[in-house]
Design a protein around this motif. Structure first.
Motif, PDB file in Angstrom:
ATOM      1  N   PHE A  11       0.829  -1.194   0.000  1.00  0.00           N
ATOM      2  CA  PHE A  11       0.000   0.000   0.000  1.00  0.00           C
ATOM      3  C   PHE A  11       0.873   1.257   0.000  1.00  0.00           C
ATOM      4  O   PHE A  11       0.688   2.176  -0.803  1.00  0.00           O
ATOM      5  CB  PHE A  11      -0.910  -0.056   1.230  1.00  0.00           C
ATOM      6  N   LEU A  15       1.615   4.222  -2.946  1.00  0.00           N
ATOM      7  CA  LEU A  15       1.519   5.663  -2.728  1.00  0.00           C
ATOM      8  C   LEU A  15       2.798   6.363  -3.172  1.00  0.00           C
ATOM      9  O   LEU A  15       2.772   7.369  -3.884  1.00  0.00           O
ATOM     10  CB  LEU A  15       1.278   5.954  -1.243  1.00  0.00           C
ATOM     11  N   VAL A  18       3.157   6.514  -6.866  1.00  0.00           N
ATOM     12  CA  VAL A  18       2.301   7.552  -7.455  1.00  0.00           C
ATOM     13  C   VAL A  18       2.970   8.914  -7.322  1.00  0.00           C
ATOM     14  O   VAL A  18       3.060   9.685  -8.274  1.00  0.00           O
ATOM     15  CB  VAL A  18       0.916   7.564  -6.774  1.00  0.00           C
ATOM     16  N   VAL A  19       3.483   9.173  -6.129  1.00  0.00           N
ATOM     17  CA  VAL A  19       4.109  10.481  -5.896  1.00  0.00           C
ATOM     18  C   VAL A  19       5.311  10.675  -6.815  1.00  0.00           C
ATOM     19  O   VAL A  19       5.455  11.697  -7.485  1.00  0.00           O
ATOM     20  CB  VAL A  19       4.561  10.601  -4.425  1.00  0.00           C
ATOM     21  N   THR A  21       6.141   9.036  -9.664  1.00  0.00           N
ATOM     22  CA  THR A  21       5.846   9.113 -11.096  1.00  0.00           C
ATOM     23  C   THR A  21       5.169  10.423 -11.432  1.00  0.00           C
ATOM     24  O   THR A  21       5.375  10.983 -12.501  1.00  0.00           O
ATOM     25  CB  THR A  21       4.943   7.959 -11.569  1.00  0.00           C
ATOM     26  N   ALA A  22       4.384  10.918 -10.501  1.00  0.00           N
ATOM     27  CA  ALA A  22       3.738  12.206 -10.743  1.00  0.00           C
ATOM     28  C   ALA A  22       4.810  13.255 -10.969  1.00  0.00           C
ATOM     29  O   ALA A  22       4.681  14.134 -11.812  1.00  0.00           O
ATOM     30  CB  ALA A  22       2.867  12.600  -9.568  1.00  0.00           C
ATOM     31  N   GLY A  23       5.874  13.113 -10.229  1.00  0.00           N
ATOM     32  CA  GLY A  23       6.963  14.068 -10.366  1.00  0.00           C
ATOM     33  C   GLY A  23       7.691  13.918 -11.676  1.00  0.00           C
ATOM     34  O   GLY A  23       7.905  14.885 -12.391  1.00  0.00           O
ATOM     35  N   GLY A  25       6.882  11.945 -14.466  1.00  0.00           N
ATOM     36  CA  GLY A  25       6.111  11.730 -15.682  1.00  0.00           C
ATOM     37  C   GLY A  25       5.995  12.946 -16.563  1.00  0.00           C
ATOM     38  O   GLY A  25       6.040  12.843 -17.780  1.00  0.00           O
ATOM     39  N   ASN A  26       5.881  14.102 -15.952  1.00  0.00           N
ATOM     40  CA  ASN A  26       5.623  15.276 -16.770  1.00  0.00           C
ATOM     41  C   ASN A  26       6.868  15.999 -17.221  1.00  0.00           C
ATOM     42  O   ASN A  26       6.804  16.878 -18.047  1.00  0.00           O
ATOM     43  CB  ASN A  26       4.733  16.237 -16.009  1.00  0.00           C
ATOM     44  N   ASN A  30       7.794  18.132 -21.028  1.00  0.00           N
ATOM     45  CA  ASN A  30       8.029  19.559 -20.861  1.00  0.00           C
ATOM     46  C   ASN A  30       9.276  20.048 -21.551  1.00  0.00           C
ATOM     47  O   ASN A  30       9.520  21.242 -21.655  1.00  0.00           O
ATOM     48  CB  ASN A  30       8.130  19.845 -19.357  1.00  0.00           C
ATOM     49  N   GLN A  33       9.326  22.912 -24.126  1.00  0.00           N
ATOM     50  CA  GLN A  33       8.985  24.265 -23.699  1.00  0.00           C
ATOM     51  C   GLN A  33      10.221  25.015 -23.244  1.00  0.00           C
ATOM     52  O   GLN A  33      11.105  24.442 -22.641  1.00  0.00           O
ATOM     53  CB  GLN A  33       8.062  24.149 -22.489  1.00  0.00           C
ATOM     54  N   THR A  37       8.593  29.629 -17.961  1.00  0.00           N
ATOM     55  CA  THR A  37       8.359  29.618 -16.524  1.00  0.00           C
ATOM     56  C   THR A  37       9.437  30.400 -15.787  1.00  0.00           C
ATOM     57  O   THR A  37      10.563  30.511 -16.250  1.00  0.00           O
ATOM     58  CB  THR A  37       8.375  28.175 -15.999  1.00  0.00           C
ATOM     59  N   ASP A 219      -5.028  25.152 -22.335  1.00  0.00           N
ATOM     60  CA  ASP A 219      -3.712  25.410 -21.765  1.00  0.00           C
ATOM     61  C   ASP A 219      -2.934  26.463 -22.518  1.00  0.00           C
ATOM     62  O   ASP A 219      -2.449  27.424 -21.936  1.00  0.00           O
ATOM     63  CB  ASP A 219      -2.902  24.129 -21.693  1.00  0.00           C
TER      64      ASP A 219
END
Lengths: 534, 307
Positions: A11, A15, A18-19, A21-23, A25-26, A30, A33, A37, A219
């Motif tokens: 479990f 978690l 997820v944290v 890959t969220a970081g 993955g994007n 990017n 670009q 920013t 976007d």
């Protein structure tokens, strides 16, 4: 016991994955670009810029990139970065030639002859010529396409192309606002139209200073420099990125951090927050947007002109600009803004509470009356309605403020099929003629053919002279004659007072000081042709 | 377990059908004519009728419903009536930002929330508990909208650590996910605290301790696991709300997600997009509930056997 522990660790592992890959993955998506920013720990108020890629933050999404079908101002702005028409607008909303080198109008006002610019190419390499113009007008006129521009070209009887650089348009009847309408019609590459058909809105190809790069719905829209642009030395920036940022505070924050080089609109109540900050400039100009309250002239007590005039005397317009518009606006002194064609200023209705009371007494309402005002539920509109409520209370008129969501309000107004059915009493609203022409600022609002649901004459105003003049002005060939007719129209309506004339909005934009040449026109469209990073 | 899951999954189909009918009817009940809103204020009646015909909005409602269901069953969500762009294209570009945002928010809310809850329960009525309670109560009471703007002001404008909005990189998700997760974190902290306290009073915990198990084993393996059931329920429900309800955060941080798309579509009565979005939200809500039920079984085999 071991198995239970496993579940628990699984479990937690999930978690953490997820944290992480969220970081990551994007990151990959990017890399393309750049420069958009505020990176890392850089200073938060940049005063210089190294690249020539500018970012413009606006308040809502683009709806379509089909220039013949765009009706919202932002879509029109977007189209104008990539497309041009035979005619266009300058920053005072005057019609000026663009792809037409010159034009002439026959004496009877029926035949418009355009001589085209030479050596202009579409971004796909094909030539811009008379045939291309003809194809575009045919597309606009085609009923099957049901394009927003169709009604503007309804009076075009035929289009001829005697040679590659001449276009002759013949109208079925004279139409004074026709040049303005031509200026609203960008020319699309016929080759692209043939290849993409209905998908042209996803693959725009015009003659404009910028070429389409990408449109990520909601976007960003990115356009890049057209290296083969026909006007020497332009454009001066490499790319323009438009970002829809609906929240006012967030747009301001983007301007402060330099994530956006230009923001529009700048919310009036926040101008003071950035004014005077290093590296930020705030620009204001008068717009074509007028704010007013329609008074239903067919309903008691507004059927009495004295009541309507009393309302105009009872509202302190200067205070209105100060309180509701944070001082950024002008008094409305006619039926249209000073930036609209054939505008003619009127005088009178200066704040005079005694005069208002006297007029009300003459009309038989010495103690005032009760009524209701409608408007949208957006905060500035509510503030406007409450201001009017407070002002009219001083002369005994009790106003009930009813705010509604836009679609619901539109339904309330347009569900009445006849003036008798109409429930509307007062409506606090704004109007802007899309092509800056006097007809657009008059016919839909004051012609008796335009009672809802046919049009926006929500004051149910009917004056035979005005009706006659609107038709005459529209058919008039001579601009001087048209000007004088529109002068009469404005004077008459001003005296009849079917509206409480409130204000003219100012267009407020904010930018980083190194950016020059980005202009917001009085109709609220953004022009980037002369954008430059200094 | 597998059979149970399959049964439940099949049970979703009639539910979705009912939802689709309700969604369709409700949307058409909202006042406001999309054709008029699309055509704009200065449109002529003829123009508005043209748009109505083009979109099939002039047909009787039952015919519109049959057309819509026909399209839906063949996997066609139609085109946005406002922009003409296929709805699937719109959803495709919008779904990822929302998913990342929700997962991230949920992830940190779960971890921190549980941590606060457990610590509070273990140190009941001592300073860690008071601190935890204070954090949770403040987290619940702060309006998300305000929190978002404050975070932007501090971390983007003043410190320049994170962008103010958009979805350019992983950094773009930090502030929004804090904003979005704050409320849930607080709620989970409260739930896990009370649930943990209840469990700690159980006989088997006393037995465990009496047997001489180490405290971290008692808390981590026995107490926590048994108190998780309630937490999972709350978290599951919240997760369902989060996916559709990130409207405010998406607006403040200009994230091109589903929440903002829904608001924009409602303003313009973009029926096709609203329908697709509501169906999507309903589906994921149902699926998450299913997942929560299945998780019960994993956490406490007794529940599984009693099915």
């Amino acid at each position: 016991m071991k198995a239970k522990g496993k579940v628990w660790s699984m479990f937690m592992l999930l978690l953490i994955t997820v944290v992480v890959t969220a970081g990551c993955g994007n990151k990959a998506s990017n890399e393309g670009q750049k420069g958009n920013t505020a990176g890392g720990t850089e200073t938060s108020t940049p005063t210089t810029k190294n690249d020539k890629d500018i970012v413009i933050a606006i308040n809502s999404n683009f709806i379509t990139l089909d220039p013949h079908n765009a009706s919202d101002t932002h879509s029109i702005s977007a189209a104008r970065t990539m497309y041009e028409g035979l005619m266009g607008f300058d920053e005072n909303m005057n019609v000026v030639p663009v792809l037409a080198a010159s034009h002439s109008i026959s004496e009877d006002g029926l035949v418009y002859t355009f001589t085209l610019q030479e050596n202009v190419k579409f971004q796909d390499g094909t030539d811009f010529n008379a045939e291309a113009v003809k194809v575009n007008i045919a597309r606009i006129q085609d009923e099957k396409n049901n394009l927003r521009l169709r009604k503007s070209f309804a009076k075009v009887a035929k289009v001829e192309t005697p040679d590659a650089k001449t276009v002759v348009i013949t109208l079925s009847e004279p139409y004074n606002a026709f040049l303005n309408k031509v200026a609203m019609a960008p020319i699309i590459s016929p080759k692209a139209l043939e290849e993409n058909g209905a998908d042209i809105s996803k693959n725009p190809v015009g003659t404009g200073p910028f070429k389409f790069k990408e449109w990520v719905q909601g976007d960003r829209l990115v356009v890049v420099k057209n290296p083969d642009y026909w006007q020497a030395g332009l454009p001066k920036v490499d790319s323009v990125t438009f970002r829809p940022v609906p929240e006012n505070g967030s747009r301001i924050a983007m301007l402060k951090t330099g994530e956006a080089d230009f923001i529009y609109p700048m919310p009036t109540e926040q101008v003071s927050e950035v004014e005077g900050l290093e590296g930020i400039t705030v620009d204001t100009i008068d717009s074509t947007i007028v704010r007013y309250v329609t008074l239903n002239t067919m309903k008691k007590p507004f059927d009495d002109v004295k009541v309507r005039q009393a309302i105009n005397y009872a509202i302190n317009k200067e205070a209105y600009i100060k309180v509701v518009k944070s001082g950024l606006g002008a008094k409305l002194d006619s039926t249209m803004s000073s930036k609209t064609q054939y505008y003619s200023p009127q005088t009178g209705y200066d704040y005079d509470i005694e005069k208002a009371k006297q007029l009300l007494t003459e009309a038989g309402y010495p103690d005032g009356f009760e009524t209701e005002i409608w408007g949208e539920n957006e905060s500035e509109t509510m503030k406007g309605m409450q201001f009017i409520q407070q002002q009219l209370a001083l002369v005994g008129i009790k106003v009930d403020v009813k705010s509604m969501e836009g679609g619901t309000l539109s339904d309330q107004i347009n569900s009445a099929k006849t003036p008798e059915e109409a429930k509307i009493q007062m409506w606090y609203v704004s109007w802007s003629p899309s092509s800056g022409d006097a007809d657009g600022a008059t016919r839909g609002l004051f012609s008796s053919e335009m009672f809802p649901p046919a049009g926006s004459n929500t004051a149910y105003y009917k004056n035979e002279n005005v009706d006659k003049w609107i038709a005459e002005a529209n058919k008039s060939v001579d601009p001087e004659a048209a000007k004088s007719i529109y002068g009469n129209i404005q004077k008459t309506i001003w005296e009849d007072a079917p509206w409480a004339f409130m204000g003219v909005d100012q267009i407020i934009s904010g930018k980083r000081s190194y950016l020059e040449g980005v202009k917001v026109f009085p109709d609220g469209s953004i022009n980037v042709l002369n954008a430059e990073v200094k | 377990m597998g059979r149970y899951a399959l049964q439940r999954l099949l049970g979703v189909i009639p539910l979705l059908f009912i939802v689709s009918v309700l969604v369709f009817l409700f949307i058409h009940l909202i006042p406001g004519d999309p054709a008029r809103l699309i055509a704009g204020k200065d449109a002529t009646l003829e123009e508005i009728r043209g748009i109505q015909e083009q979109l099939g909005l002039n047909l009787p409602l039952w015919k519109q419903y049959i057309n819509y269901m026909g399209d839906l069953l063949s996997g066609n969500l139609g085109n946005s009536i406002r922009s003409g762009i296929p709805v699937t294209d719109m959803l495709e570009s919008r779904v990822m930002p929302t998913l990342w945002l929700t997962f991230l928010s949920m992830a940190w809310a779960l971890i921190i929330g549980l941590l606060i809850g457990v610590v509070s329960a273990v140190y009941r009525n001592r300073w860690p508990d008071h601190l935890g309670t204070l954090t949770a109560i403040s987290g619940m009471s702060i309006p998300g909208f305000w929190l978002g703007l404050v975070l932007i002001q501090i971390f983007s404008v003043e410190l320049g650590w994170f962008p103010t909005g958009g979805v350019d990189s992983w950094k773009s998700y930090i502030l929004p996910s804090i904003t979005l997760g704050m409320g849930i974190m607080s709620m989970l902290a409260r739930y896990s605290r009370s649930s943990m306290l209840e469990t700690l009073r159980e006989d088997y915990i006393r037995t465990g301790r009496a047997k001489g198990l180490r405290e971290y084993v008692v808390i981590g393996r026995h107490a926590l696991r048994n108190s998780l059931i309630q937490v999972v329920t709350v978290a599951g429900l919240q997760f369902g709300f989060l996916l559709g309800g990130s409207v405010m955060v998406e607006t403040v941080f200009s994230i091109p997600g589903l929440g903002r798309l829904l608001v924009d579509s409602i303003l313009f009565r973009d029926y096709t997009v609203i329908q697709a979005l509501l169906l999507l939200f309903a589906t994921q809500f149902i699926l998450i509930n299913l997942l929560v039920d299945l998780l019960y079984g994993v956490l406490n085999p007794k529940i599984r056997f009693s099915q």
